[in-house]
Design a protein around this motif. Structure first.
Motif, PDB file in Angstrom:
ATOM      1  N   LYS A  46      60.439  19.159 -65.815  1.00 40.65           N
ATOM      2  CA  LYS A  46      59.235  18.375 -65.514  1.00 40.65           C
ATOM      3  C   LYS A  46      58.845  18.481 -64.045  1.00 40.65           C
ATOM      4  CE  LYS A  46      59.397  14.861 -69.110  1.00 40.65           C
ATOM      5  NZ  LYS A  46      59.799  13.481 -69.426  1.00 40.65           N
ATOM      6  N   SER A  49      56.984  21.778 -63.716  1.00 34.66           N
ATOM      7  CA  SER A  49      55.626  21.769 -64.271  1.00 34.66           C
ATOM      8  C   SER A  49      54.775  20.630 -63.697  1.00 34.66           C
ATOM      9  CB  SER A  49      55.690  21.672 -65.794  1.00 34.66           C
ATOM     10  OG  SER A  49      56.520  20.598 -66.182  1.00 34.66           O
ATOM     11  N   MET A  51      54.994  17.543 -63.808  1.00 40.47           N
ATOM     12  CA  MET A  51      54.804  16.311 -64.581  1.00 40.47           C
ATOM     13  C   MET A  51      55.459  15.164 -63.826  1.00 40.47           C
ATOM     14  SD  MET A  51      55.640  18.138 -68.178  1.00 40.47           S
ATOM     15  CE  MET A  51      55.645  16.796 -69.343  1.00 40.47           C
ATOM     16  N   ALA A  75      46.499  21.910 -61.875  1.00 38.02           N
ATOM     17  CA  ALA A  75      46.100  22.742 -63.022  1.00 38.02           C
ATOM     18  C   ALA A  75      46.286  24.238 -62.735  1.00 38.02           C
ATOM     19  CB  ALA A  75      44.670  22.418 -63.431  1.00 38.02           C
ATOM     20  N   ARG A  78      49.906  25.084 -63.030  1.00 38.99           N
ATOM     21  CA  ARG A  78      50.399  25.087 -64.415  1.00 38.99           C
ATOM     22  C   ARG A  78      49.954  26.343 -65.164  1.00 38.99           C
ATOM     23  NH1 ARG A  78      49.241  18.854 -65.756  1.00 38.99           N
ATOM     24  NH2 ARG A  78      51.115  17.973 -64.832  1.00 38.99           N
ATOM     25  N   ILE A  83      54.791  27.016 -70.714  1.00 41.09           N
ATOM     26  CA  ILE A  83      55.808  26.034 -71.101  1.00 41.09           C
ATOM     27  C   ILE A  83      55.952  26.006 -72.617  1.00 41.09           C
ATOM     28  CG2 ILE A  83      56.618  23.673 -70.789  1.00 41.09           C
ATOM     29  CD1 ILE A  83      54.517  23.370 -68.590  1.00 41.09           C
TER      30      ILE A  83
END
Lengths: 228, 303
Positions: A46, A49, A51, A75, A78, A83
């Motif tokens: 996480k 990415s 998060m 964005a 990512r 993922i």
């Protein structure tokens, strides 16, 4: 490609999910992230990415520092990361094709180009004939492969997978893992969280082993100390 | 993909989504349509009443009351004299006796009036100015001119009640404006709540799109389209409702107008009014979704 420099993560409740993590995954690496459930594997993914943000330390992807990256820059980061989730996270009201195409649509790829690329990605995971089906019509292994196609279709620099073989039998697991090996061979760095001991042995790749938030085995130690 | 074609795709996808749940979409759109049609109908009514007022205002009338004792012959002479003026279309001489007859008839007092020792009513001249001289300024000038007539005791300009009518209309109009603003707020609240529900319904999808690198703008776009489309569709339906209501009311209003010897007919939405309605619908819908999206979309982050 990915560098963790003394990274710690403490959740608001006060529990330490990760403590003092250092490692470096370069462009051609494929590594396995192992450990018991609750050891911090998901937290680590996480963090990559975006998060979650680290409580201490720095995480670098290329030259972007994930600790300080602005909301609007998340964005694009990512989009460089594919993922894959244990529960697939497919959109159940869209066809296999549309699920895979979504990765390209958000990246603004043209229709003609994306048609070609979606078909190529589905071909790669062996699902070209099922492009018009809905996810619920597919088996678990097939759904996982749709998730993989969606993750690789935009040719990301990094592939992250969280327990991708969690619900699959041995033969299917082998198939899925071999797909990752193949993507790694063409230059994608791959990090797979798994507790599938059989795969760890079979693949014989570098291992990051977490226990209670600490790295107790690190085959990807920092090559050079960083000044950051 | 170009920004334009991406938007076109999203716009069409959003329409499909609305049509995918036709019943609930139609309900939402109807709520917006009814809310929009109320101010539209009010504006139309005020507009028509104004037109009615103006059509009256265009025909002011002057009454010249002659001094008591003015002979009928002198009255008729004045009639001919005034008739010759270019500012005046028509002059009607009402003798004291005629005025008495009329008063008897209209008041219903009849025989009671006959008890009066003499006729208290003056003779008068009813003057209709020429349509080229019926501005407020010209009529006031004419009024001053008529006062020069030695037999004229009083010259009255029958504008007062129209002015009263118009100022009442002003009150109604500002009331209609306040209500319109409140209803516009109601449209915003309704649509933004619909968008909030749509966002909640698609929470999982939003999370996934964010995870695979969809920007905030990308995630926002379909909801903005949906809001604008609900508003637009609502405005179109509202114009239909407005039209139907007018058709309904045109009959009774026409009959009333014909009783007053007028061929006044209700005027529907002009092209301009229609474009305003559609613009307002689309604009309010878009504004509502912007508000809703900015409030609720940020909260949805992949976990």
């Amino acid at each position: 490609m990915i560098r963790f420099l003394n990274v710690s993560k403490r959740y608001p409740g006060g529990q330490d999910a990760l403590r003092g993590i250092d490692f470096e995954l370069t462009g051609s690496d494929m590594a396995l992230l192992v450990g018991h459930s609750g050891a911090g594997k998901s937290t680590l993914l996480k963090l990559i990415s975006v998060m979650e943000r680290p409580s201490h330390g720095q995480i670098l992807i290329g030259d972007r520092n994930l600790r300080t990256v602005k909301r609007r820059d998340i964005a694009p980061i990512r989009r460089q990361i594919g993922i894959i989730f244990q529960d697939h996270k497919l959109l159940n009201d869209r066809t296999v094709f549309d699920n895979v195409a979504l990765s390209l649509i958000v990246a603004g790829v043209s229709y003609r180009e994306s048609n070609k690329r979606v078909r190529a990605a589905l071909d790669k995971v062996g699902l070209l004939k099922k492009e018009g089906m809905m996810p619920v019509q597919l088996s678990g292994g097939e759904q996982q492969r749709v998730g993989i196609a969606r993750a690789v279709v935009n040719r990301p620099a990094i592939l992250l997978a969280d327990e991708p073989t969690g619900n699959l039998d041995a033969a299917l697991s082998d198939e899925i893992m071999d797909l990752f090996v193949e993507f790694n061979r063409i230059g994608t760095s791959v990090l797979i969280a798994t507790h599938d001991l059989r795969q760890i042995e079979r693949l014989n790749k570098p291992v990051l082993k977490l226990d209670q938030g600490k790295l107790i085995k690190n085959d990807l130690a920092l090559k050079a100390p960083s000044t950051i | 993909m170009s920004w334009f074609s991406q938007n076109k795709t999203e716009c069409i996808a959003s329409m499909h989504r609305l049509m995918h749940t036709p019943f609930s979409s139609l309900m939402s759109i109807s709520v917006v349509a009814i809310t929009l049609s109320l101010p539209a109908i009010m504006q139309l009514m005020v507009g028509n009443a104004e037109r009615l007022g103006q059509s009256w205002e265009g025909r002011p009338q002057l009454s010249v009351f002659l001094a008591p004792g003015t002979t009928e012959a002198r009255g008729l002479e004045l009639t001919l004299e005034l008739q010759a003026k270019p500012e005046i279309t028509q002059v009607e001489f009402v003798s004291a006796d005629q005025a008495m007859e009329e008063f008897k008839m209209l008041s219903g007092l009849g025989s009671a009036i006959e008890l009066l020792p003499e006729n208290p009513l003056p003779a008068s001249l009813l003057i209709l100015p020429d349509s080229n001289f019926d501005s407020a300024e010209a009529t006031t000038q004419l009024q001053a001119q008529l006062r020069q007539i030695p037999e004229a005791e009083e010259v009255q300009l029958d504008l007062e009640w129209i002015q009263r009518f118009n100022s009442m209309l002003d009150i109604v109009e500002s009331g209609a404006q306040v209500i319109s603003i409140l209803l516009a707020l109601a449209v915003i609240l309704t649509v933004s709540n619909m968008i909030r529900l749509a966002i909640i319904n698609r929470k999982e999808e939003i999370e996934i799109i964010k995870l695979i690198g969809g920007s905030d703008a990308f995630v926002r776009r379909p909801f903005l389209y949906q809001g604008a489309q609900i508003g637009l569709a609502g405005a179109l339906l509202a114009s239909l409702i407005t039209y139907t209501v007018l058709l309904w009311m045109n009959g009774p209003i026409g009959r009333l107008a014909s009783l007053y010897g007028s061929d006044f007919g209700v005027q529907g939405l002009s092209a301009q009014g229609l474009s305003w309605l559609i613009l307002a619908g689309g604009g309010l819908g878009l504004l509502a979704s912007v508000l809703s999206v900015s409030q609720h979309l940020r909260d949805i982050e992949p976990r």
